[in-house]
Design a protein around this motif. Structure first.
Motif, mmCIF file in Angstrom:
data_model
loop_
_atom_site.group_PDB
_atom_site.id
_atom_site.type_symbol
_atom_site.label_atom_id
_atom_site.label_comp_id
_atom_site.label_asym_id
_atom_site.label_seq_id
_atom_site.Cartn_x
_atom_site.Cartn_y
_atom_site.Cartn_z
ATOM 1 N N GLU A 31 0.840 -1.185 0.000
ATOM 2 C CA GLU A 31 0.000 0.000 0.000
ATOM 3 C C GLU A 31 0.874 1.234 0.000
ATOM 4 O O GLU A 31 2.059 1.181 0.340
ATOM 5 N N ALA A 32 0.298 2.339 -0.446
ATOM 6 C CA ALA A 32 1.024 3.610 -0.453
ATOM 7 C C ALA A 32 0.010 4.728 -0.287
ATOM 8 O O ALA A 32 -1.176 4.573 -0.617
ATOM 9 N N GLU A 33 0.498 5.839 0.240
ATOM 10 C CA GLU A 33 -0.351 7.008 0.470
ATOM 11 C C GLU A 33 0.111 8.155 -0.401
ATOM 12 O O GLU A 33 1.311 8.385 -0.548
ATOM 13 N N GLY A 34 -0.869 8.889 -0.936
ATOM 14 C CA GLY A 34 -0.529 10.044 -1.757
ATOM 15 C C GLY A 34 -1.268 11.286 -1.297
ATOM 16 O O GLY A 34 -2.362 11.205 -0.726
ATOM 17 N N TYR A 35 -0.648 12.433 -1.561
ATOM 18 C CA TYR A 35 -1.229 13.708 -1.147
ATOM 19 C C TYR A 35 -0.915 14.769 -2.195
ATOM 20 O O TYR A 35 0.220 14.881 -2.652
ATOM 21 N N ASN A 36 -1.934 15.497 -2.573
ATOM 22 C CA ASN A 36 -1.766 16.603 -3.514
ATOM 23 C C ASN A 36 -2.076 17.908 -2.772
ATOM 24 O O ASN A 36 -3.232 18.297 -2.661
ATOM 25 N N PRO A 37 -1.038 18.583 -2.262
ATOM 26 C CA PRO A 37 -1.270 19.776 -1.429
ATOM 27 C C PRO A 37 -1.930 20.923 -2.190
ATOM 28 O O PRO A 37 -2.599 21.761 -1.581
ATOM 29 N N LEU A 38 -1.771 20.928 -3.489
ATOM 30 C CA LEU A 38 -2.344 22.000 -4.292
ATOM 31 C C LEU A 38 -3.866 22.032 -4.191
ATOM 32 O O LEU A 38 -4.493 23.086 -4.210
ATOM 33 N N CYS A 39 -4.462 20.837 -4.073
ATOM 34 C CA CYS A 39 -5.924 20.733 -4.077
ATOM 35 C C CYS A 39 -6.442 20.135 -2.775
ATOM 36 O O CYS A 39 -7.612 20.286 -2.431
ATOM 37 N N GLY A 40 -5.559 19.450 -2.031
ATOM 38 C CA GLY A 40 -5.973 18.806 -0.788
ATOM 39 C C GLY A 40 -6.412 17.368 -0.966
ATOM 40 O O GLY A 40 -6.974 16.770 -0.045
ATOM 41 N N ASP A 41 -6.154 16.799 -2.145
ATOM 42 C CA ASP A 41 -6.552 15.407 -2.403
ATOM 43 C C ASP A 41 -5.659 14.437 -1.635
ATOM 44 O O ASP A 41 -4.436 14.596 -1.622
ATOM 45 N N CYS A 128 -4.379 16.362 -9.819
ATOM 46 C CA CYS A 128 -5.541 15.643 -9.288
ATOM 47 C C CYS A 128 -5.717 14.319 -10.035
ATOM 48 O O CYS A 128 -6.008 13.283 -9.436
ATOM 49 N N ALA A 129 -5.541 14.383 -11.367
ATOM 50 C CA ALA A 129 -5.777 13.207 -12.210
ATOM 51 C C ALA A 129 -4.677 12.162 -12.067
ATOM 52 O O ALA A 129 -4.915 10.965 -12.261
ATOM 53 N N THR A 130 -3.458 12.614 -11.731
ATOM 54 C CA THR A 130 -2.337 11.662 -11.696
ATOM 55 C C THR A 130 -1.983 11.191 -10.286
ATOM 56 O O THR A 130 -1.182 10.272 -10.146
ATOM 57 N N LEU A 131 -2.579 11.809 -9.263
ATOM 58 C CA LEU A 131 -2.217 11.448 -7.883
ATOM 59 C C LEU A 131 -2.351 9.946 -7.620
ATOM 60 O O LEU A 131 -1.423 9.307 -7.111
ATOM 61 N N ALA A 132 -3.503 9.373 -7.972
ATOM 62 C CA ALA A 132 -3.720 7.943 -7.709
ATOM 63 C C ALA A 132 -2.717 7.083 -8.476
ATOM 64 O O ALA A 132 -2.280 6.033 -7.994
ATOM 65 N N TRP A 133 -2.341 7.560 -9.653
ATOM 66 C CA TRP A 133 -1.386 6.791 -10.486
ATOM 67 C C TRP A 133 0.019 6.840 -9.894
ATOM 68 O O TRP A 133 0.714 5.823 -9.850
ATOM 69 N N HIS A 134 0.452 8.026 -9.477
ATOM 70 C CA HIS A 134 1.769 8.123 -8.844
ATOM 71 C C HIS A 134 1.805 7.256 -7.589
ATOM 72 O O HIS A 134 2.810 6.616 -7.283
ATOM 73 N N THR A 135 0.687 7.244 -6.868
ATOM 74 C CA THR A 135 0.616 6.465 -5.636
ATOM 75 C C THR A 135 0.602 4.964 -5.953
ATOM 76 O O THR A 135 1.218 4.164 -5.253
ATOM 77 N N LEU A 136 -0.072 4.603 -7.034
ATOM 78 C CA LEU A 136 -0.049 3.213 -7.498
ATOM 79 C C LEU A 136 1.377 2.764 -7.776
ATOM 80 O O LEU A 136 1.792 1.672 -7.367
ATOM 81 N N VAL A 137 2.130 3.593 -8.493
ATOM 82 C CA VAL A 137 3.506 3.237 -8.851
ATOM 83 C C VAL A 137 4.351 3.054 -7.589
ATOM 84 O O VAL A 137 5.166 2.136 -7.503
ATOM 85 N N ALA A 138 4.121 3.915 -6.585
ATOM 86 C CA ALA A 138 4.844 3.775 -5.322
ATOM 87 C C ALA A 138 4.477 2.449 -4.642
ATOM 88 O O ALA A 138 5.343 1.749 -4.118
ATOM 89 N N ALA A 139 3.197 2.087 -4.684
ATOM 90 C CA ALA A 139 2.758 0.829 -4.078
ATOM 91 C C ALA A 139 3.336 -0.364 -4.839
ATOM 92 O O ALA A 139 3.782 -1.342 -4.236
ATOM 93 N N LEU A 140 3.351 -0.270 -6.157
ATOM 94 C CA LEU A 140 3.919 -1.357 -6.977
ATOM 95 C C LEU A 140 5.389 -1.560 -6.642
ATOM 96 O O LEU A 140 5.892 -2.675 -6.618
ATOM 97 N N GLY A 141 6.080 -0.454 -6.382
ATOM 98 C CA GLY A 141 7.506 -0.516 -6.067
ATOM 99 C C GLY A 141 7.757 -0.747 -4.589
ATOM 100 O O GLY A 141 8.904 -0.738 -4.156
ATOM 101 N N ASN A 142 6.649 -0.924 -3.828
ATOM 102 C CA ASN A 142 6.760 -1.167 -2.396
ATOM 103 C C ASN A 142 7.446 -0.033 -1.654
ATOM 104 O O ASN A 142 8.177 -0.231 -0.706
ATOM 105 N N ARG A 143 7.222 1.187 -2.155
ATOM 106 C CA ARG A 143 7.811 2.348 -1.490
ATOM 107 C C ARG A 143 6.809 2.899 -0.479
ATOM 108 O O ARG A 143 5.678 3.229 -0.834
ATOM 109 N N ALA A 144 7.234 2.998 0.757
ATOM 110 C CA ALA A 144 6.295 3.303 1.841
ATOM 111 C C ALA A 144 6.132 4.807 2.094
ATOM 112 O O ALA A 144 5.162 5.221 2.695
#
Ligand code: ZN
Length: 150
Positions: A31-41, A128-144
């Motif tokens: 699992e991985a967590e993502g945050y977009n400070p620009l929008c608060g996502d 906003c559109a790419t946040l979940a994708w960047h977070t997916l890539v981090a999860a795939l790479g097991n980056r915490a």
């Protein structure tokens, strides 16, 4: 003429109203967590990988319509794909929302993800559109560590 309504295509509105795979995945092995400070996502991506295939994927989080719909459609798009295919889909999605739609015969098709092609005209919404994708890539790479778009 292009206006803001084009950004909120029906598919995006539908996935915002009824997000798919929005739940905690107890069987997640990454699992991985993502945050977009620009929008608060905020988004947390859960993955269950078996034999290099995304057996299950889910998300939790809160944010704007674009980020919620993007997370929902991302989970639908990568479920059942190999880890490598998921990475390639991310690259093509990223290319579409930053540079424009890539040629159709170049790699995997984006399918429903093309609903986000209008995001390119709204640079603040790209994150906003790419946040979940960047977070997916981090999860795939097991980056915490927390993924941020800044
Ligand atoms: Zn947002």
């Amino acid at each position: 003429m292009f206006d803001l309504h084009d950004l909120y295509q029906d598919l995006i509105l539908d996935h915002n109203r009824s997000p798919r795979n929005r739940r905690r995945l107890d069987a997640a092995d990454r699992e991985a967590e993502g945050y977009n400070p620009l929008c608060g996502d905020r988004v947390t991506i859960y993955l269950s990988i078996r034999d290099d295939v995304v057996e299950d994927v889910a998300f939790e989080g809160s944010g704007c319509a674009i980020s919620t719909a993007a997370a929902s459609l991302m989970t639908e798009s990568v479920k059942g794909k190999t880890v490598d295919e998921a990475h390639r889909l991310f690259e093509r999605f990223h290319e579409m929302v930053t540079e424009g739609a890539p040629p159709a015969d170049d790699g995997p098709g984006l399918g429903k993800l093309e609903a986000f092609s209008g995001v390119r005209r709204f640079p603040a919404r790209v994150k906003c559109a790419t946040l979940a994708w960047h977070t997916l890539v981090a999860a795939l790479g097991n980056r915490a560590e927390l993924v941020t778009t800044e």
